[in-house]
Design an enzyme around this catalytic site. Structure first.
Site, PDB file in Angstrom:
ATOM      1  N   LYS A 193       0.837  -1.196   0.000  1.00  0.00           N
ATOM      2  CA  LYS A 193       0.000   0.000   0.000  1.00  0.00           C
ATOM      3  C   LYS A 193       0.879   1.255   0.000  1.00  0.00           C
ATOM      4  O   LYS A 193       2.071   1.201   0.351  1.00  0.00           O
ATOM      5  CB  LYS A 193      -0.918   0.011   1.214  1.00  0.00           C
ATOM      6  CG  LYS A 193      -0.201   0.106   2.553  1.00  0.00           C
ATOM      7  CD  LYS A 193      -1.191   0.137   3.706  1.00  0.00           C
ATOM      8  CE  LYS A 193      -0.459   0.225   5.048  1.00  0.00           C
ATOM      9  NZ  LYS A 193      -1.392   0.314   6.177  1.00  0.00           N
ATOM     10  N   ARG A 241     -11.111   1.607  14.842  1.00  0.00           N
ATOM     11  CA  ARG A 241     -10.911   2.420  13.653  1.00  0.00           C
ATOM     12  C   ARG A 241     -11.866   1.991  12.550  1.00  0.00           C
ATOM     13  O   ARG A 241     -12.820   2.684  12.241  1.00  0.00           O
ATOM     14  CB  ARG A 241      -9.442   2.337  13.203  1.00  0.00           C
ATOM     15  CG  ARG A 241      -9.041   3.356  12.167  1.00  0.00           C
ATOM     16  CD  ARG A 241      -7.561   3.291  11.849  1.00  0.00           C
ATOM     17  NE  ARG A 241      -7.150   2.020  11.252  1.00  0.00           N
ATOM     18  CZ  ARG A 241      -5.935   1.774  10.796  1.00  0.00           C
ATOM     19  NH1 ARG A 241      -4.982   2.694  10.901  1.00  0.00           N
ATOM     20  NH2 ARG A 241      -5.634   0.599  10.265  1.00  0.00           N
ATOM     21  N   TYR A 261      16.300  31.190   7.725  1.00  0.00           N
ATOM     22  CA  TYR A 261      15.127  31.973   8.113  1.00  0.00           C
ATOM     23  C   TYR A 261      14.955  32.054   9.628  1.00  0.00           C
ATOM     24  O   TYR A 261      15.129  31.069  10.340  1.00  0.00           O
ATOM     25  CB  TYR A 261      13.858  31.349   7.524  1.00  0.00           C
ATOM     26  CG  TYR A 261      13.727  31.488   6.036  1.00  0.00           C
ATOM     27  CD1 TYR A 261      13.555  32.736   5.443  1.00  0.00           C
ATOM     28  CD2 TYR A 261      13.755  30.369   5.214  1.00  0.00           C
ATOM     29  CE1 TYR A 261      13.428  32.864   4.067  1.00  0.00           C
ATOM     30  CE2 TYR A 261      13.623  30.484   3.834  1.00  0.00           C
ATOM     31  CZ  TYR A 261      13.467  31.735   3.262  1.00  0.00           C
ATOM     32  OH  TYR A 261      13.332  31.862   1.903  1.00  0.00           O
ATOM     33  N   MET A 273      12.571  25.447   1.850  1.00  0.00           N
ATOM     34  CA  MET A 273      11.751  24.707   0.899  1.00  0.00           C
ATOM     35  C   MET A 273      12.550  23.666   0.121  1.00  0.00           C
ATOM     36  O   MET A 273      12.117  22.526  -0.053  1.00  0.00           O
ATOM     37  CB  MET A 273      11.066  25.667  -0.074  1.00  0.00           C
ATOM     38  CG  MET A 273      10.074  24.970  -0.997  1.00  0.00           C
ATOM     39  SD  MET A 273       9.176  26.105  -2.080  1.00  0.00           S
ATOM     40  CE  MET A 273       8.078  26.891  -0.898  1.00  0.00           C
TER      41      MET A 273
END
Length: 374
Positions: free
Chosen positions: A36, A135, A267, A315
């Site tokens: 999966k 679930r 940053y 990024m």
């Protein structure tokens, strides 16, 4: 068309995956290949073919759509969809592509009857039960109604039964594991008494490795197949010692520069140099699936040594300290996962710095361009 916009290279060792699958089969028996989510980021088609060569005859995908892709790739083996159908189109596609869906809701059963009636033949399904995960799946209180429904709708044919373990990798919850197994056994007995003798699957990777009592007639080989030990850090850890890592991820150095004492970098100025330093700007960032959460926390491997991340991950870039590593230069390889020598980065290392699990590491980094060792 997929555009390769980054410098990443994800290398997948299919021989390692085959080795891990053989190991799981030695400890278990009828082990499904869980592929999966694009085989946990390792490549759906490539991994399925490698496992098929090892004798795997059942593949577990996530969605019906993923199962269709696997079928169209030429896979003729049994395919099961762990999520099952979410609409009538999924029901039709599962039927047309001979995909066995997991079913844990009466609404799914009702959708399937319409497809079966329109096609004029039976639809095979896997019954999913909730034994403690809370679930997905039919609850114990629904078993009688489920049996009644199946008796009235013979065009829907259950061939498998499954449930999902919540704590199989944690020794502190052995009692919970046993309770889930007891509930599952009771469900199977009630189904058997009603005439439904089904292939049964409860054990996941941890279950295969250390919980023989959970094996039933089939098991699901997941994270361990990709080389991550789900028992690491527990008293059961040795059971997964022979697993081999299957994924390495590397990128490039974009620049090497000097950082003066007191100079901030990246940053937000979240890191200020405590001394004169040499840093490397590395082509890796959150656009590549390399988490911003690794800011001031993660490490990479360059020339066989660890280099820690300084400041915020950007990024497509991050900055690492290479003051202690000789001759780092533009274009050098940087391992985000894997590498050689004492600086090698394991999936568990990366997941720890990332404050996540190896599953997420593989799935996100595996979205980048891949190459294969066969």
């Amino acid at each position: 068309m997929t555009i390769a916009y980054n410098t990443f290279e994800v290398e997948v060792d299919l021989n390692a995956i085959r080795h891990n699958y053989r190991l799981l089969r030695e400890k278990g028996s009828n082990v499904y290949g869980v592929v999966k989510a694009d085989a946990y980021g390792h490549g759906l088609f490539e991994v399925a073919r490698a496992l098929e060569a090892e004798g795997a005859d059942t593949f577990a995908v996530g969605t019906v759509g993923e199962g269709m892709q696997l079928r169209k790739s030429g896979c003729s083996k049994r395919i099961i969809s762990l999520l099952g159908p979410l609409n009538e189109e999924d029901c039709f596609n599962a039927f047309q592509s001979s995909i066995i869906p997991f079913i844990g809701e009466f609404e799914q059963l009702e959708m399937l009857t319409g497809v079966a009636s329109a096609q004029g033949r039976r639809v095979e399904i896997c019954l999913k039960f909730d034994t403690g995960m809370s679930r997905l799946g039919f609850g114990v209180h629904e078993i009688d109604d489920l049996i009644d429904w199946l008796k009235k709708n013979p065009e829907v044919s259950p061939v498998l039964a499954s449930s999902h373990l919540a704590t199989s990798d944690d020794p502190a919850y052995e009692g919970y594991i046993s309770k889930q197994a007891g509930t599952f056994s009771d469900i199977l007995q009630r189904l058997g008494n009603a005439g439904y003798e089904l292939e049964a699957s409860l054990a996941n990777s941890a279950g295969i490795l250390v919980h023989d009592q959970l094996h039933y007639s089939a098991q699901r080989g997941g994270i361990a197949m990709y080389g991550s030990n789900p028992l690491l850090g527990t008293k059961w850890s040795e059971a997964g010692n022979d697993l081999k890592p299957a994924m390495q991820v590397r990128t490039k150095v974009a620049s090497v520069r000097k950082l003066k004492k007191g100079q901030a970098i990246s940053y937000g100025c979240t890191y200020t140099a405590e001394r004169d330093m040499t840093v490397a700007v590395v082509c890796a960032g959150y656009a590549d699936g390399y988490s911003r959460g690794l800011s001031n926390a993660g490490q990479v491997c360059i020339h066989g040594k660890r280099a820690r991340i300084l400041g915020r991950v950007c990024m497509q870039l991050c900055i690492v300290d290479v003051s202690h590593i000789e001759d780092v230069k533009f274009g050098d390889s940087v391992y985000l996962l894997g590498g050689e020598g004492e600086g090698r980065i394991s999936a568990e290392d990366l997941a720890g710095w990332w404050q996540t699990i190896t599953y997420e590491v593989f799935c996100l980094l595996g979205m980048n361009p891949r190459t294969y060792k066969k």
